[in-house]
Motif scaffolding. Structure first.
Motif, PDB file in Angstrom:
ATOM      1  N   VAL C 127       0.518 -72.467   9.540  1.00 56.82           N
ATOM      2  CA  VAL C 127       0.982 -73.420  10.556  1.00 56.82           C
ATOM      3  C   VAL C 127       0.910 -72.714  11.901  1.00 56.82           C
ATOM      4  CG1 VAL C 127       2.804 -75.022  11.220  1.00 56.82           C
ATOM      5  CG2 VAL C 127       2.558 -74.353   8.816  1.00 56.82           C
ATOM      6  N   TRP C 129       1.535 -72.575  15.851  1.00 60.42           N
ATOM      7  CA  TRP C 129       2.440 -73.102  16.879  1.00 60.42           C
ATOM      8  C   TRP C 129       2.007 -72.649  18.270  1.00 60.42           C
ATOM      9  CZ3 TRP C 129       6.240 -76.311  15.068  1.00 60.42           C
ATOM     10  CH2 TRP C 129       6.484 -76.264  13.678  1.00 60.42           C
ATOM     11  N   THR C 130       2.119 -73.548  19.209  1.00 62.48           N
ATOM     12  CA  THR C 130       1.751 -73.248  20.592  1.00 62.48           C
ATOM     13  C   THR C 130       2.962 -72.724  21.348  1.00 62.48           C
ATOM     14  OG1 THR C 130       0.133 -75.037  20.559  1.00 62.48           O
ATOM     15  CG2 THR C 130       0.826 -74.246  22.714  1.00 62.48           C
ATOM     16  N   VAL C 131       2.852 -71.545  21.927  1.00 62.21           N
ATOM     17  CA  VAL C 131       3.962 -71.016  22.721  1.00 62.21           C
ATOM     18  C   VAL C 131       3.623 -70.958  24.210  1.00 62.21           C
ATOM     19  CG1 VAL C 131       4.950 -69.733  20.790  1.00 62.21           C
ATOM     20  CG2 VAL C 131       3.327 -68.587  22.314  1.00 62.21           C
ATOM     21  N   PRO C 133       2.187 -73.974  26.192  1.00 62.86           N
ATOM     22  CA  PRO C 133       1.594 -75.317  26.075  1.00 62.86           C
ATOM     23  C   PRO C 133       0.735 -75.736  27.264  1.00 62.86           C
ATOM     24  CG  PRO C 133       4.008 -75.434  26.316  1.00 62.86           C
ATOM     25  CD  PRO C 133       3.655 -73.994  26.153  1.00 62.86           C
ATOM     26  N   GLU C 139      -5.028 -77.149  25.403  1.00 64.37           N
ATOM     27  CA  GLU C 139      -5.177 -78.547  25.830  1.00 64.37           C
ATOM     28  C   GLU C 139      -5.629 -79.445  24.673  1.00 64.37           C
ATOM     29  OE1 GLU C 139      -7.276 -78.774  29.571  1.00 64.37           O
ATOM     30  OE2 GLU C 139      -7.499 -80.956  29.333  1.00 64.37           O
ATOM     31  N   HIS C 143       0.900 -79.806  18.052  1.00 63.38           N
ATOM     32  CA  HIS C 143       1.943 -78.796  17.858  1.00 63.38           C
ATOM     33  C   HIS C 143       2.791 -79.233  16.690  1.00 63.38           C
ATOM     34  CE1 HIS C 143       4.783 -75.656  19.068  1.00 63.38           C
ATOM     35  NE2 HIS C 143       5.756 -76.513  18.928  1.00 63.38           N
ATOM     36  N   PRO C 144       2.623 -78.625  15.497  1.00 68.06           N
ATOM     37  CA  PRO C 144       1.700 -77.540  15.195  1.00 68.06           C
ATOM     38  C   PRO C 144       0.386 -78.051  14.626  1.00 68.06           C
ATOM     39  CG  PRO C 144       3.151 -77.881  13.335  1.00 68.06           C
ATOM     40  CD  PRO C 144       3.511 -78.928  14.356  1.00 68.06           C
ATOM     41  N   LEU C 165      -0.034 -64.856  25.290  1.00 67.91           N
ATOM     42  CA  LEU C 165       0.137 -65.196  23.879  1.00 67.91           C
ATOM     43  C   LEU C 165       0.223 -66.714  23.819  1.00 67.91           C
ATOM     44  CD1 LEU C 165       0.705 -64.400  20.929  1.00 67.91           C
ATOM     45  CD2 LEU C 165       3.118 -64.183  21.549  1.00 67.91           C
ATOM     46  N   ILE C 168       1.216 -68.701  17.768  1.00 65.01           N
ATOM     47  CA  ILE C 168       1.825 -67.877  16.722  1.00 65.01           C
ATOM     48  C   ILE C 168       1.759 -68.675  15.439  1.00 65.01           C
ATOM     49  CG2 ILE C 168       3.935 -66.759  15.883  1.00 65.01           C
ATOM     50  CD1 ILE C 168       4.857 -66.456  18.774  1.00 65.01           C
ATOM     51  N   SER C 170       2.694 -69.145  11.216  1.00 62.85           N
ATOM     52  CA  SER C 170       3.482 -68.738  10.047  1.00 62.85           C
ATOM     53  C   SER C 170       2.675 -69.060   8.798  1.00 62.85           C
ATOM     54  CB  SER C 170       4.821 -69.482   9.999  1.00 62.85           C
ATOM     55  OG  SER C 170       4.618 -70.832   9.634  1.00 62.85           O
ATOM     56  N   VAL C 176       4.424 -63.915   9.808  1.00 62.57           N
ATOM     57  CA  VAL C 176       4.037 -64.484  11.104  1.00 62.57           C
ATOM     58  C   VAL C 176       2.877 -63.664  11.667  1.00 62.57           C
ATOM     59  CG1 VAL C 176       6.392 -65.281  11.619  1.00 62.57           C
ATOM     60  CG2 VAL C 176       5.629 -63.047  12.482  1.00 62.57           C
ATOM     61  N   ARG C 178       0.425 -63.221  15.527  1.00 60.14           N
ATOM     62  CA  ARG C 178       0.002 -63.643  16.876  1.00 60.14           C
ATOM     63  C   ARG C 178      -1.449 -64.095  16.778  1.00 60.14           C
ATOM     64  NH1 ARG C 178       1.730 -58.196  19.726  1.00 60.14           N
ATOM     65  NH2 ARG C 178       1.267 -57.503  17.613  1.00 60.14           N
TER      66      ARG C 178
ATOM     67  N   TRP D 129      10.272 -60.435  12.095  1.00 63.30           N
ATOM     68  CA  TRP D 129       9.188 -59.453  12.092  1.00 63.30           C
ATOM     69  C   TRP D 129       9.131 -58.716  13.423  1.00 63.30           C
ATOM     70  CZ3 TRP D 129       6.537 -59.061   7.523  1.00 63.30           C
ATOM     71  CH2 TRP D 129       6.695 -60.119   6.620  1.00 63.30           C
ATOM     72  N   GLU D 155       9.836 -72.976  18.000  1.00 63.02           N
ATOM     73  CA  GLU D 155       9.063 -73.209  19.227  1.00 63.02           C
ATOM     74  C   GLU D 155       8.750 -74.695  19.373  1.00 63.02           C
ATOM     75  OE1 GLU D 155       8.291 -70.965  21.488  1.00 63.02           O
ATOM     76  OE2 GLU D 155       8.876 -69.142  20.425  1.00 63.02           O
ATOM     77  N   PHE D 156       8.604 -75.172  20.585  1.00 65.98           N
ATOM     78  CA  PHE D 156       8.464 -74.440  21.804  1.00 65.98           C
ATOM     79  C   PHE D 156       9.835 -74.071  22.376  1.00 65.98           C
ATOM     80  CE2 PHE D 156       8.026 -74.606  26.509  1.00 65.98           C
ATOM     81  CZ  PHE D 156       7.325 -73.439  26.664  1.00 65.98           C
ATOM     82  N   GLY D 174       8.677 -73.433   7.936  1.00 73.30           N
ATOM     83  CA  GLY D 174       7.360 -73.166   8.506  1.00 73.30           C
ATOM     84  C   GLY D 174       7.386 -72.907  10.003  1.00 73.30           C
ATOM     85  N   VAL D 176       8.206 -71.067  13.643  1.00 74.10           N
ATOM     86  CA  VAL D 176       8.258 -69.693  14.164  1.00 74.10           C
ATOM     87  C   VAL D 176       9.080 -69.704  15.448  1.00 74.10           C
ATOM     88  CG1 VAL D 176       5.999 -69.081  13.213  1.00 74.10           C
ATOM     89  CG2 VAL D 176       6.164 -69.910  15.571  1.00 74.10           C
ATOM     90  N   ARG D 178      10.192 -66.927  18.923  1.00 80.03           N
ATOM     91  CA  ARG D 178      10.243 -65.618  19.597  1.00 80.03           C
ATOM     92  C   ARG D 178      11.708 -65.200  19.649  1.00 80.03           C
ATOM     93  NH1 ARG D 178       7.081 -67.503  24.821  1.00 80.03           N
ATOM     94  NH2 ARG D 178       8.060 -69.445  24.127  1.00 80.03           N
TER      95      ARG D 178
END
Lengths: 239, 239, 239, 239
Positions: C127, C129-131, C133, C139, C143-144, C165, C168, C170, C176, C178, D129, D155-156, D174, D176, D178
């Motif tokens: 999965v 995820w956008t950290v 956005p 673009e 998410h996700p 970054l 991320i 999972s 997890v 990057r 982690w 997130e976000f 699922g 994540v 930070r």
């Protein structure tokens, strides 16, 4: 704290004015700077002319932080030694790269860029400003440091964006330079500090000496030395 | 591209020399800079004296990028308007903060620090160096930009470490300054650019105008405008 | 936009299931992804078996962005070609490194670290995820992103701290990673994106394809291609 | 090392299960964690119900690091106290923000963003982690930390890009997050660490306790406490 101060030691052994300026070599001046600020440290030196450039596996294993000065003889440094140093940095050994060390094989190998810049060996004054005043490397450092005569290093300096930018210098000619930068690579900490030159007595400047000593202290590894590894992990391995 | 150029417009309306230097106000000069580089842009201006300082909810909703110039009257800006601008920035509106705007309520509110610095209004020359040459804001910008006479802004500049450091300036007096910085906050992009002053004709300098126009283009939001939200998510919500 | 899609093309030519999964090779799938999102782009492919691995000086000069996929045959890539690619990246060519390309010679050479990680080829769900956005590479990306079956890549991933970054991931096993990172090196932009594998049909996933296409667009150089140089500058050179 | 552990102390005084879980309050558990790792530290606690929330000027002057836990009563914290804390952080006092403190007035004021996120109070397992293994805050911390039951934070997460990203968490669902981030603001160091909740016994987890203690140690200021100032500097002031 076990520190190895490396120097190519070519200018000092071939040019009278440099030998006079640095009677114990640039390595001698740098080693003295570290020792005066860290009386308990075990400081040794190593130079290009020694077997394996004085950087055998045994020496590096016993080194917490390596400082690097080179200029004329970058290409004479053996690739095998460079790879050995890289391996130790990625495993946690600290590295402090000084001045013209920006073009050393080891610095370029760790950063991946050309590390090119603009330069001028004239009579510029360098003024070193702190832009991260709470960083341990800036501790006790005046704002600014004034170096009366120094080689100019100017932007664009082709390095990756540093993890931390601590010092920015200006020069009489109007140039600026990111003169104090940190980079983390693998488990190792790298500090680059540009003030210092064979043609000027910069390594006798008390504030420059303090920054180098601070940088060495900051780069000491915490925890055991080991390289990051590639590992096949079954599901549930950490439970 | 819909741009709103904000100016407190106090110096221009109370000091003859500033009025002469900027006959259309600093906002007029900045708006012209944006328009000359982005012919298709819809550029409007807004000033402190207008109702709600010209920054009503309706205006901000129709603004892709807001530029901000203030100096004498930071404290006269209404807190409610500042909160409104912050809300729009976090929702995606771009913000370009110019020169003495470093002490504006909106900049300090978005950054969380004092934004203090050293300064001197004398006859320094400012030289602006690019340290991130591939950044869109540096496109077409000479290395360096030379500004013959300008107020000095010097370190330590109390800002968070910028996301990107694009320009560093030096001044005749030897000071340096992080003069071009970006910050991302919420969904909004913020560009701070320090060259520019009421006492000098800096906003007529073609390269300064280009940087401002580049900064505006860079800060235009992509995607729909919305604020990040707090959301309770049941297990499996995304499956 | 001129894109060269490189692939070692070994799994596809030696393993039936991979050949079935990617009948045009992984390079075919990646090239199609770029082409479907950038209809005007000139997309070509190159593989290990071609003379100079299809990456002659002439090809690289005509390439705005190079994408890189390799896994089994990293060590078979000629060092001279790797140095050529590095030189072009530092001069401004964009580079998009995909999945197991994390251990390619070119990626390790540009980053300076081991690029090691944890991995498991099982049936994990990834999965993504956008950290960040508002980043152009995010673009239009949901998410996700959910990838039903995928190889696990987990931390610690031995890379320098990325400049940005963006993603991320999972995995079912709890790890997890990057998974979407940018790095600027010299004048070049580098995007690493980990989803994608020879053993799973990940390069047919529409969102993965979109991210790759976004990454290619982001990595296109602006301005002329040239390497940062070492230059002796007399005082007053810019006046 | 003088540490003040702040807690709103509302759940513990109004909900039986929380009182049972944290018989000395969450502040009691956090204070014990700091004390067990730093036997020489002077640790005191302060809560919302005390006059000035226990955070008078005198208390803050004697505090090297303040830890902050709040959840239900963020809006009951007096703005004047929040401004006082901000002033002390910018002057050098360290700040460790825990879990739901992400929505506290002080954290949002220092970061400038909404600090919103996704959440779920179910029975997720959180796995923490380390992505910066040489950071002092990661010293002695297992990779990964496993927390059997914990609130999900996903997130976000609307924060500025952290100066250092140390920990990333995954959750059973699922998601994540930070979960361990540092920020430097003014002369102060800020560490945010998300594991910890009133509904689960997370502050009794030995590894969570170690991370908090490490964060406190890292946030201790070096050098004298003072706020960055605005200063008019004549030419030649530093010569």
């Amino acid at each position: 704290m076990r520190v190895t101060v490396w120097n190519e030691n070519v200018h000092e052994t071939t040019e009278d004015d440099v030998a006079e300026r640095y009677p114990d070599g640039i390595h001698g001046a740098v080693a003295a700077a570290v020792a005066e600020h860290h009386p308990g440290a075990r400081v040794r030196t190593a130079t290009l002319a020694e077997p394996e450039h004085g950087l055998s596996e045994a020496v590096l294993e016993e080194t917490d932080v390596l400082t690097w000065w080179g200029h004329k003889a970058h290409e004479d440094v053996d690739d095998e030694v460079v790879e050995r140093v890289q391996r130790h940095v990625l495993s946690g050994m600290g590295l402090v790269v000084l001045h013209s060390g920006h073009l050393s094989k080891i610095f370029r190998k760790l950063l991946g860029t050309t590390c090119n810049l603009n330069w001028r060996s004239a009579e510029d004054r360098e003024v070193v400003w702190t832009v991260d005043p709470q960083h341990p490397i800036a501790e006790g450092v005046p704002h600014p440091i004034v170096i009366d005569r120094q080689e100019m290093y100017g932007e664009f300096f082709d390095i990756p964006a540093p993890d931390e930018l601590i010092f920015i210098s200006s020069f009489t000619g109007g140039e600026v330079f990111r003169s104090g930068c940190t980079f983390r690579r693998g488990n190792g900490r790298i500090f680059f500090f540009s003030p210092g030159d064979q043609a000027f007595p910069v390594y006798h400047h008390p504030d420059v000496r303090r920054v180098i000593a601070n940088g060495v202290r900051w780069a000491v590894p915490t925890g055991e030395r080991r390289s990051p590894v590639l590992r096949n992990r079954p599901a549930g391995w950490f439970e």
